[in-house]
Structures are given as structure tokens and as C-alpha cells.
Design an enzyme around this catalytic site. Structure first.
Site, mmCIF file in Angstrom:
data_model
loop_
_atom_site.group_PDB
_atom_site.id
_atom_site.type_symbol
_atom_site.label_atom_id
_atom_site.label_comp_id
_atom_site.label_asym_id
_atom_site.label_seq_id
_atom_site.Cartn_x
_atom_site.Cartn_y
_atom_site.Cartn_z
ATOM 1 C CE LYS A 142 40.218 43.259 29.251
ATOM 2 N NZ LYS A 142 40.595 43.329 30.679
ATOM 3 C CB SER A 195 41.939 39.641 31.454
ATOM 4 O OG SER A 195 41.502 40.934 31.798
ATOM 5 C CB SER A 245 43.306 42.778 33.572
ATOM 6 O OG SER A 245 42.956 41.491 33.974
HETATM 7 N N1 GLN Z 1 44.051 37.720 36.880
HETATM 8 C C1 GLN Z 1 43.137 38.376 37.753
HETATM 9 C C2 GLN Z 1 41.831 37.632 37.785
HETATM 10 O O1 GLN Z 1 41.729 36.693 37.096
HETATM 11 C C3 GLN Z 1 42.917 39.796 37.330
HETATM 12 C C4 GLN Z 1 42.058 39.921 36.148
HETATM 13 C C5 GLN Z 1 41.694 41.342 35.851
HETATM 14 O O2 GLN Z 1 42.347 42.268 36.307
HETATM 15 N N2 GLN Z 1 40.608 41.504 35.120
HETATM 16 O O3 GLN Z 1 40.929 37.956 38.484
#
Ligand code: GLN
Length: 456
Positions: free
Chosen positions: A69, A144, A167
Site C-alpha cells: 500500500k 482505503s 481499510s
Molecule cells: N473509511 C474510514 C475513514 O475514512 C477508514 C479508513 C481507514 O481505515 N484508513 O476514516
């Protein structure tokens, strides 16, 4: 679709050259419509493949292609966090997890696409465009870590993601693969570009449980450079026992997803005791998560000033004007929204009203989990409340935030949770979330092996 696994890749390596296999993989990626990689590591990967063919690349993951990532720092390989503000950043060091996978001989294929600074649930906030779902190109791969979810078993064997509020689990669920968010402190965050430090962990993604275990064993463990690291290594042990499993009543999904979920629960009942558990604090968890995550983000993102690295302007100006202009041009809309909301929640007068209150909810969530784990060994729920969304379907930020309702309580408590692919509805994958007690990934993974077998 036949998915790549460590086993199938190793079998091919017995009769074919790693160089040819890796070249073929890059050909596939270069033609791919998924948009799952931001930066490819082609030259270096082919060199590593040659090393493997000469018997010079050794280790548990020797010759295995992996996607990393793009918020995980890789030495001499561009790391952008899917943001314009870091579009040209080439780190001078490796993250702890990258050191570990390199030591074990893994071949890094490239840096996977994600939401900008990991802020999102669909990768639609990426500066480099949305990642498409491998099962339907008009839908999102989740976020994400959407790029990581999409490449697993297809454009890499394994992938690393990060999970602040879901994410890893969301893209695992949407792409039909396994994704583990480890116990807070199990995997070093050294070299993970922070979004919200107190919530996030790096974790493994794979197309089968065996591979997930292999990658988790490699990345979990002691690292003094992360002060929150627990200093524990992970070694999987197969255990066959009857478990007490609790369905979390507050974690639901739409009917189609729920039907699939209960279909699998029925099968699980043949071996384990299954009950229900109520978690009254969860109705406040989503709000508390977003206040805490945005507050931490507003402070973390203060470092991007266009002076030392990243996006810069040609014309110098007074520092204040320069700094403001770089940030106005370098950050996307969602990141700016969160910096503003986070700064607001931390400001004098509102700190007690929002941030402190959110911390109190965090304690209540932890207490609810502690109570549940007195009664149960594992807790389960659908990972996501719906099937993968169409691109553009979640029109406003709040609708998007609500999609994290089943995943964020786990990060507030710092517990481990895994998303298991449990089948398809209308050709789209569904995931089951399995939550364990602190540092009890072993029980989660044993259960996952059983479910995997049950469904095969
Ligand atoms: N969708 C969640 C956020 O926007 C989690 C994102 C993540 O785990 N990085 O904060």
C-alpha cells in the site's frame, strides 16, 4: 476465477523461471483496467527475479510477488499516499514491514492505490483515480486499501494494507479475499505514514488463510522504533476446539448481505456454539471514531509544508503564504475537510465537547467488548453493510462515513479482526468479519481455516 497463492506460485517456479513469471505478471498489470497500482517497481522486481533464478534470493517468501500500500514507506521507491502533496516523494528508508518482507525474499511488484492519506472507503479520493472492482469494473474495490484488495491473487500473490477504521477489511470484503487488521501493537507502524496513530495497524491480505498466516508471521513482531509496539512475535498453532461465537446484534447489513451471512452462520452452528451479544455503546462508536480520527489527522498532516519534500511551488513567497498555497493545491477536498473538522474538534472550547467526549465513548466501546469476550471466544458480523458500491454512488461524505459502522468499533478498542470471503450475491463478494480478543489472532485464524474448508 483461479486465484494466485503462494503454493500455486511456488509450483510454477519449479518448472519456470521467476524472471518469466514476473515479466508475465507485469504484462498483465500493464494491460489491467483495475488501476490498482500507483507506481510499479518493475526494474527492481525483475532484478530480484533474476536473483531468485540464480539461487540468491532466499527466505519464507522467496520469489513471491507482493503489492505494498502506498502509505507504507519503501526505500528508493516512490511513496505518494495517493496525494498530490507527495506525488514525487522518494523515501530514503524502508518501513519495518518492508524490511521484513525483503529479508524473507518477497518481490515488491509496486505500490498499491488507496484513498488519499487513507481517508475514505472507496478509493474515490485518490489523486491517481479510483480502483475498480475485479468482479465489476463499474463498482469500487473498497477502501482505503482498495489497490491492495484488488491485486491479491490477481496482480500479486499477497498484499500489505493498513487499517484505521476498516481499510483492510472493507476492500478484502469487496474483492473477495482475506484481510486481517491485527491487534494494535502487533505490527510495527515504523514507516507507515500516519493518518490516525492511535487507531491504525498494517496488516496482511491474501487469497487463502494459509498465505495470510505466512505473511502475518513475517510482519508481526518486535520493533523498538514504534513505541506502541508490543514486542510479540506471531507463530500460528492449529487448534481444533468448539468455540463460543457471538453475533453482534448492532452490526448489520442490508437483506441480501444478511441472508448470505446467516446462511454461513447455519453451517458454523454444526460445530460451534453460536449466540447473540448486544453492544449498547456502538450507537456512538461511528461519531467517536470520526472525531478521534480527524483530530489526529489534523495534527499529523501539519507536517506537509512543501519545504523539505513533496509538492513545491516554483515561486518563493512569505512562509505563511507559501505554506497555505502548497496545502491548498496539494491536498484534495476530503483531506481538507478532515483537517478542518479535526482542528475544530481540538480547538479551545470544543475540545471537551467533542474530543474528550469521543475518548469517553472509546472507553465504553472497550468495556462492551471486554464484557462480550467474557462470554464468547469470537464475535462475528457482516464486514460491510452493503455490497460493493457503484463508482460515484455514495454522493455525500456522511453517507460514505456510515459505511464504516461495522468496522470502526474494532479500531477504537484496538482488537484484531479478519474479513473472510463467504460467497457471492448477484456475482458480488460478501465478507464476514471475525473479531477476536487482544493478541488472539490464533483463534481467529483457526476459525477462518475451518470456514474456508466448509465453503470450498
Ligand atoms: N473509511 C474510514 C475513514 O475514512 C477508514 C479508513 C481507514 O481505515 N484508513 O476514516
Amino acid at each position: 476465477m483461479e486465484m494466485l497463492t503462494i503454493k500455486s506460485w511456488k509450483e510454477r517456479l519449479e518448472s519456470e523461471k521467476a524472471y518469466d513469471l514476473i515479466s508475465e505478471l507485469f504484462e498483465k498489470i500493464e494491460k489491467s483496467k483495475l488501476n490498482a497500482y500507483i507506481t510499479l517497481n518493475k526494474e527492481d522486481a525483475l532484478k530480484k527475479a533474476e536473483d531468485f533464478d540464480r539461487g540468491k534470493l532466499k527466505g519464507r517468501l522467496a520469489g513471491i510477488p507482493i503489492g505494498v500500500k502506498d502509505c507504507i514507506t519503501t526505500k528508493n521507491l516512490r511513496t505518494t499516499c495517493a496525494s498530490k502533496i507527495l506525488y514525487n516523494y522518494i523515501p530514503p528508508f524502508d518501513a519495518h514491514v518492508v524490511e521484513r518482507i525483503k529479508e524473507e525474499g518477497a518481490i515488491i511488484v509496486g505500490k498499491t492505490n488507496m484513498d488519499e492519506f487513507a481517508m475514505g472507503t472507496t478509493t474515490e479520493t485518490s489523486y491517481f483515480g479510483v480502483v475498480r472492482n475485479p468482479y465489476d469494473l463499474n463498482r469500487v474495490a473498497g477502501g482505503s486499501s482498495g489497490g491492495s484488495g484488488a491485486v491479491v491473487g490477481r496482480e500479486a500473490v499477497l498484499a500489505l494494507g493498513s487499517d484505521t477504521g476498516g481499510s483492510i477489511r472493507c476492500p478484502a470484503s469487496f474483492c473477495g479475499v482475506f484481510g486481517l487488521k491485527p491487534t494494535y501493537g502487533f505490527v510495527s507502524r515504523y514507516g507507515l505514514i500516519p493518518y490516525a496513530n492511535s487507531l491504525e495497524q498494517i496488516g496482511p491480505m491474501a487469497s487463502c488463510v494459509e498465505d495470510l498466516i505466512a505473511l502475518f508471521e513475517v510482519i508481526a513482531g518486535k520493533d523498538n522504533r514504534d513505541s506502541t509496539n508490543a514486542g510479540k512475535e506471531f507463530k500460528f498453532e492449529r487448534k481444533d476446539r468448539k468455540l463460543r461465537i457471538g453475533i453482534v446484534k448492532e452490526m448489520t447489513a442490508d437483506d441480501k448481505v444478511m441472508d448470505k451471512f446467516y446462511e454461513v452462520v447455519e453451517q458454523v452452528k454444526s460445530k460451534h456454539h453460536v449466540g447473540e451479544v448486544e453492544m449498547p455503546s456502538f450507537k456512538y462508536a461511528l461519531a467517536a471514531y470520526y472525531i478521534i480520527a480527524m483530530s489526529e489527522a489534523s495534527s499529523n498532516l501539519a507536517r506537509y509544508d512543501g519545504v523539505r519534500y513533496g509538492y513545491a511551488l516554483d515561486k518563493l513567497d512569505s512562509w505563511n503564504r507559501y505554506f497555505s498555497k502548497v496545502r491548498a493545491e496539494g491536498f484534495g477536498k476530503e483531506v481538507k475537510r478532515r483537517i478542518m473538522l479535526g482542528s475544530y474538534a481540538l480547538s479551545a472550547g470544543y475540545y471537551g465537547k467533542y474530543y474528550l467526549k469521543a475518548l469517553k465513548v472509546r472507553t465504553l466501546v472497550k468495556n462492551d467488548f471486554a464484557r462480550a469476550f467474557n462470554e464468547f471466544d469470537l464475535l462475528i458480523s457482516p464486514t460491510m453493510p452493503a455490497l460493493p458500491f457503484k463508482i460515484g454512488e455514495l454522493a455525500d461524505p456522511l453517507t460514505m462515513y456510515k459505511m464504516d459502522v461495522n468496522t470502526v468499533p474494532i479500531n477504537l478498542a484496538g482488537l484484531p479482526a479478519l474479513s473472510i470471503p463467504i460467497g457471492f450475491v448477484k456475482g458480488l463478494p460478501v465478507g464476514m468479519q471475525v473479531i477476536g480478543n487482544y493478541f488472539d489472532e490464533n483463534t481467529i485464524l483457526n476459525f477462518a481455516l475451518e470456514v474456508e474448508q466448509l465453503l470450498n
